[in-house]
Design an enzyme around this catalytic site. Structure first.
Site, PDB file in Angstrom:
ATOM      1  N   THR A 164      13.050  15.226  70.963  1.00 23.56           N
ATOM      2  CA  THR A 164      12.317  15.722  72.132  1.00 23.56           C
ATOM      3  C   THR A 164      13.022  15.346  73.437  1.00 23.56           C
ATOM      4  OG1 THR A 164      10.304  15.265  73.399  1.00 23.56           O
ATOM      5  CG2 THR A 164      10.944  13.603  71.834  1.00 23.56           C
ATOM      6  N   ASP A 165      12.718  16.098  74.494  1.00 24.31           N
ATOM      7  CA  ASP A 165      13.258  15.739  75.817  1.00 24.31           C
ATOM      8  C   ASP A 165      12.565  14.498  76.382  1.00 24.31           C
ATOM      9  OD1 ASP A 165      10.775  16.894  76.390  1.00 24.31           O
ATOM     10  OD2 ASP A 165      11.533  18.345  77.845  1.00 24.31           O
ATOM     11  N   GLU A 166      11.448  14.087  75.752  1.00 21.80           N
ATOM     12  CA  GLU A 166      10.710  12.939  76.298  1.00 21.80           C
ATOM     13  C   GLU A 166      11.502  11.638  76.206  1.00 21.80           C
ATOM     14  OE1 GLU A 166       6.535  12.829  75.524  1.00 21.80           O
ATOM     15  OE2 GLU A 166       6.458  14.959  75.055  1.00 21.80           O
ATOM     16  N   LYS A 221      10.568   8.124  69.156  1.00 22.50           N
ATOM     17  CA  LYS A 221      11.547   9.196  68.937  1.00 22.50           C
ATOM     18  C   LYS A 221      12.937   8.730  69.399  1.00 22.50           C
ATOM     19  CE  LYS A 221      10.955  12.863  67.590  1.00 22.50           C
ATOM     20  NZ  LYS A 221      10.951  13.401  66.203  1.00 22.50           N
ATOM     21  N   TYR A 242       5.113   7.237  71.939  1.00 22.34           N
ATOM     22  CA  TYR A 242       5.682   8.373  71.201  1.00 22.34           C
ATOM     23  C   TYR A 242       7.163   8.542  71.554  1.00 22.34           C
ATOM     24  CZ  TYR A 242       7.049  13.241  70.384  1.00 22.34           C
ATOM     25  OH  TYR A 242       7.743  14.364  70.016  1.00 22.34           O
TER      26      TYR A 242
HETATM   27  P1  NAD Z   1       3.163  18.405  64.220  1.00 22.80           P
HETATM   28  O1  NAD Z   1       2.381  17.204  64.606  1.00 22.80           O
HETATM   29  O2  NAD Z   1       2.553  19.760  64.379  1.00 22.80           O
HETATM   30  O3  NAD Z   1       3.625  18.286  62.694  1.00 22.80           O
HETATM   31  C1  NAD Z   1       4.130  17.098  62.155  1.00 22.80           C
HETATM   32  C2  NAD Z   1       4.240  17.286  60.650  1.00 22.80           C
HETATM   33  O4  NAD Z   1       4.808  16.090  60.085  1.00 22.80           O
HETATM   34  C3  NAD Z   1       2.896  17.513  59.955  1.00 22.80           C
HETATM   35  O5  NAD Z   1       3.008  18.538  59.002  1.00 22.80           O
HETATM   36  C4  NAD Z   1       2.611  16.170  59.292  1.00 22.80           C
HETATM   37  O6  NAD Z   1       1.811  16.272  58.114  1.00 22.80           O
HETATM   38  C5  NAD Z   1       4.023  15.694  58.982  1.00 22.80           C
HETATM   39  N1  NAD Z   1       4.110  14.234  58.836  1.00 22.80           N
HETATM   40  C6  NAD Z   1       3.639  13.296  59.702  1.00 22.80           C
HETATM   41  N2  NAD Z   1       3.886  12.056  59.217  1.00 22.80           N
HETATM   42  C7  NAD Z   1       4.538  12.228  58.039  1.00 22.80           C
HETATM   43  C8  NAD Z   1       5.072  11.327  57.081  1.00 22.80           C
HETATM   44  N3  NAD Z   1       4.978   9.996  57.230  1.00 22.80           N
HETATM   45  N4  NAD Z   1       5.696  11.842  55.996  1.00 22.80           N
HETATM   46  C9  NAD Z   1       5.797  13.177  55.822  1.00 22.80           C
HETATM   47  N5  NAD Z   1       5.296  14.076  56.690  1.00 22.80           N
HETATM   48  C10 NAD Z   1       4.682  13.607  57.794  1.00 22.80           C
HETATM   49  O7  NAD Z   1       4.534  18.290  65.021  1.00 22.80           O
HETATM   50  P2  NAD Z   1       5.457  19.408  65.717  1.00 22.80           P
HETATM   51  O8  NAD Z   1       4.918  19.695  67.069  1.00 22.80           O
HETATM   52  O9  NAD Z   1       5.686  20.507  64.764  1.00 22.80           O
HETATM   53  O10 NAD Z   1       6.801  18.580  65.913  1.00 22.80           O
HETATM   54  C11 NAD Z   1       7.777  18.535  64.880  1.00 22.80           C
HETATM   55  C12 NAD Z   1       8.966  17.714  65.335  1.00 22.80           C
HETATM   56  O11 NAD Z   1       9.501  18.289  66.536  1.00 22.80           O
HETATM   57  C13 NAD Z   1       8.612  16.277  65.681  1.00 22.80           C
HETATM   58  O12 NAD Z   1       9.650  15.435  65.226  1.00 22.80           O
HETATM   59  C14 NAD Z   1       8.533  16.268  67.204  1.00 22.80           C
HETATM   60  O13 NAD Z   1       8.873  14.993  67.713  1.00 22.80           O
HETATM   61  C15 NAD Z   1       9.578  17.310  67.558  1.00 22.80           C
HETATM   62  N6  NAD Z   1       9.356  18.006  68.831  1.00 22.80           N
HETATM   63  C16 NAD Z   1       8.156  18.608  69.098  1.00 22.80           C
HETATM   64  C17 NAD Z   1       8.011  19.309  70.302  1.00 22.80           C
HETATM   65  C18 NAD Z   1       6.726  20.037  70.621  1.00 22.80           C
HETATM   66  O14 NAD Z   1       6.575  20.553  71.729  1.00 22.80           O
HETATM   67  N7  NAD Z   1       5.779  20.162  69.712  1.00 22.80           N
HETATM   68  C19 NAD Z   1       9.064  19.371  71.224  1.00 22.80           C
HETATM   69  C20 NAD Z   1      10.267  18.736  70.903  1.00 22.80           C
HETATM   70  C21 NAD Z   1      10.413  18.064  69.701  1.00 22.80           C
END
Ligand code: NAD
Length: 365
Positions: A134-136, A163, A159
């Protein structure tokens, strides 16, 4: 045909990515997901009919589970999405964030290191471990400037810190053990299948029920917004063209204040689901969705502004976003209107949308 192991594939971005892989490549996909409150098989519905799709329920922080997944599926690509992702929850209960985001990433990397020893020739040469970040991790900006891949890390929420820790482990496993890794740092995503605790679906669902649309602080915190399909395509291009050990920022060149995002949601709803057509809203005397906007106590340590410079991804990967913000938000609002059954299935009543992250110790765990 290769096998791609996708952790967190039942979540928001992961499920969109899995659909993109199956639609645009010949490869097999095995999802490894714990199915936490944020992961739902409903987000992968229909894919079980594709013989190239497989699902394993398991925890990325559990060594035996991870080793078994590498041994059984012998992936040539690992895409690591699995994480705890909600900043507000990380404020109330950081432990799970460190366990999954840092510990889980370490187990996935260690599994990759051992698995690599068993790969030969071309399989070994094209192995990639792509870590989705993430950009965070870069911290908070003032009114000017944008994050590049050279910006020093300065995470400020639990968070973001978890990350950042994971990103550092990925670099360490590349430098120390030669694991061919890629890290991508992306701005805020929006689109289908996002859990309704996050800004856009939360606003849509609260508005349709005539509930307050809560905006933190003065509503002027700025984020860059990218449609999830553009993020998924960026990750595919990074796997195909990215440099081993490389890192790439993705962003939509769409900086908006939180209030502007909420107002864009209101405007889309006015067109797609006018309040006058809803008995529930008429009964509450709500004539305009914007009247539901309510300013609430700010998030502790709320980062003021994020902005992404994605020049490297554009130049080196040939990536560019295809969705503009206005069209993307309108399409996203339509998707939630047309997928109320998915919303009901995943959110467990309206508890997904309760206020969290005010810093009450042990509030969530
Ligand atoms: P989300 O919360 O919608 O989904 C997370 C998924 O990970 C879920 O399916 C959950 O069941 C699974 N999970 C959580 N803990 C787990 C574990 N211990 N073992 C196995 N599975 C596990 O998240 P998202 O928004 O789809 O984000 C996905 C990735 O992208 C993350 O790594 C997040 O940091 C990164 N990200 C998200 C955004 C955003 O805007 N949503 C932006 C940049 C990066």
């Amino acid at each position: 045909m290769d096998t791609w192991l996708v952790t967190g594939g039942a979540g928001f971005i992961g499920s969109n990515f899995v659909r993109a892989v199956l639609a645009s490549t010949p490869h097999r996909v095995v999802v490894l997901d714990k199915l936490t409150y944020a992961g739902h098989l409903e987000s992968l519905a229909g894919l079980e009919r594709d013989a190239r799709f497989g699902f394993v329920r398991g925890d990325v922080a559990d060594r035996a589970t991870v080793e078994a997944a590498y041994a059984a599926h012998r992936p040539t690509v690992v895409v690591h999405f699995a994480a705890e992702t909600h900043v507000d929850r990380s404020i109330d209960g950081p432990r799970e964030f460190v366990r999954t985001n840092v510990g889980g990433t370490q187990e996935m990397l260690e599994g990759a290191r051992l698995h690599l020893l068993s790969l030969q020739g071309p399989d070994r040469a094209r192995f990639r471990f792509l870590h989705v970040s993430t950009d965070e991790v870069y911290g908070s900006l003032d009114a000017t400037g944008r994050f590049t891949e050279e910006t020093a890390y300065a995470p400020r929420s639990p968070y973001a810190a978890s990350k950042a820790g994971a990103d550092h482990l990925v670099h360490a496993w590349h430098e120390t053990y030669g694991v061919p890794t890629i890290v991508t740092n992306c701005s805020n995503n929006y689109g289908p299948y996002q859990y309704p605790e996050k800004l856009v679906p939360l606003m849509v669902l609260n508005a349709l029920e005539g509930k307050p649309m809560p905006v933190y602080g003065d509503g002027k915190n700025v984020r860059d917004w990218l449609h999830v399909e553009d993020h998924a395509r960026g990750i595919l291009l990074a796997i195909e063209r990215g440099r081993s050990g490389g890192r790439y920022n993705f962003g939509g060149d769409a900086e908006r204040t939180n209030l502007e995002v909420v107002e864009a949601v209101c405007d889309a709803l006015e067109r797609e689901a006018p309040p006058g057509h809803s008995d529930a809203l008429r009964a509450k005397g709500i004539a305009r969705y914007r009247d539901l906007v309510t300013f609430v106590t700010d998030r502790p340590g709320h980062d003021r502004r994020y902005a992404i410079d994605a020049a490297r991804a554009r130049a080196d990967l040939g990536w560019a976003p295809r969705h503009d913000f206005a069209g993307g938000i309108a399409a996203t609002v339509r998707w939630y209107l047309e997928h109320r059954a998915w919303c009901d299935a995943v959110q467990g009543g309206a508890s997904a949308r309760r206020r969290q992250g005010l810093g009450t110790p042990g509030a969530t765990r």
